[in-house]
Design an enzyme around this catalytic site. Sequence first.
Site, short mmCIF file in Angstrom:
data_model
loop_
_atom_site.label_atom_id
_atom_site.label_comp_id
_atom_site.label_asym_id
_atom_site.label_seq_id
_atom_site.Cartn_x
_atom_site.Cartn_y
_atom_site.Cartn_z
N LYS A 54 -14.05 -6.73 -7.25
CA LYS A 54 -14.40 -6.86 -5.84
C LYS A 54 -15.91 -6.95 -5.72
O LYS A 54 -16.63 -6.13 -6.31
CB LYS A 54 -13.89 -5.65 -5.03
CG LYS A 54 -12.38 -5.54 -4.92
CD LYS A 54 -11.99 -4.31 -4.11
CE LYS A 54 -10.49 -4.17 -3.98
NZ LYS A 54 -10.12 -2.91 -3.27
N LYS A 71 0.85 -1.19 0.00
CA LYS A 71 0.00 0.00 0.00
C LYS A 71 0.89 1.24 0.00
O LYS A 71 1.66 1.48 0.94
CB LYS A 71 -0.92 0.00 1.23
CG LYS A 71 -2.00 -1.05 1.20
CD LYS A 71 -3.07 -0.73 0.16
CE LYS A 71 -4.25 -1.69 0.26
NZ LYS A 71 -5.32 -1.36 -0.72
#
Length: 329
Positions: A248, A152
């Site tokens: 997702k 990230k």
Amino acid sequence: MQLQMYSEKWALDTPFVISREKTTCQEVLVVEATDGQFTGFGESSPTARYGESIRSVMSQFAAVQKRLKDDPQLVLTPQSLQTLLRPGAARNAIDCALWDLISKQQNKPVWQQFGMTEPQPVDTVFTISLGRPQDMAFAAKKAQGHEVLKLKFGGVGDVERIAAIRDALPDQRLIIDANEAWKPSDVEVFLDVMHEHNVEMVEQPLPAGQDALLASIEHPMTICADESCHTSRDLDGLVGKYDMVNIKLDKTGGITEAMQLLQKAKEMNFEVMVGCMVGTSLAMAPGLLIAQHTKYVDLDGPLLMGRDRDNALKYKEGLVYPSHQGLWG
């Protein structure tokens, strides 16, 4: 058939940090769909980035219940649900609960309902939260054993982060999720730096809706759309900008639309990954059907949590194994 929705709170093992937020406890929503004999389950995780909250999703769920009560002729199925609710967390939890119920009613796994071959174990990436370069390098080194690590990133400091991590792990396969944090003026430089450090893929470098620049610059590695891709309707607008899409279920609104997105993405020659919000194994299990056909699998949500459900997915040596009957599908 009766529906109910309730919330649960799950503490994380360590704080989960991305460019726009920090999470220490994940609140999820669970839907139960029952016919009196069998009960199907689904889980979703609303996120403020998509204009959703626990309250707003529960409100959408209540609207569906009212619609069913007001129209006794309406039969709720995964197909009819697509017209009752927009894509998002509410539809995801209901859709997955309906498919779980159908599989139990018919004694036929969901993968067979979709005409798929039996799911097999797959490698899942492991996510390293955003932090200082030395902290991320330390966390990445601890996570060795996963074939691919997902880092990230957050814009400022990303050059130092990748240098520190690559110094600690010179041969580790790496992908990056910028979570829309890069500035247009930095994109080409950052992509070149990541390419020099053998990064395989960069996910969503620019904010959704502000990513036209990607069509006019070279892609030294794969660029993946996450926030820019919710459903199959988004794909036409991604051509030339992105090479890959991240599916997702909390974006697609369930496995029904996720399967359509997968099929259309393949037809349009996009590479595919499957991702997740932070959640329990109940939320990951439907995604494992998509995972059978993707280049990258990012279903590590339960690995970030302090504990998981009793009938949890099995995670071992970087692999995640298909769910058994006690969990879903």
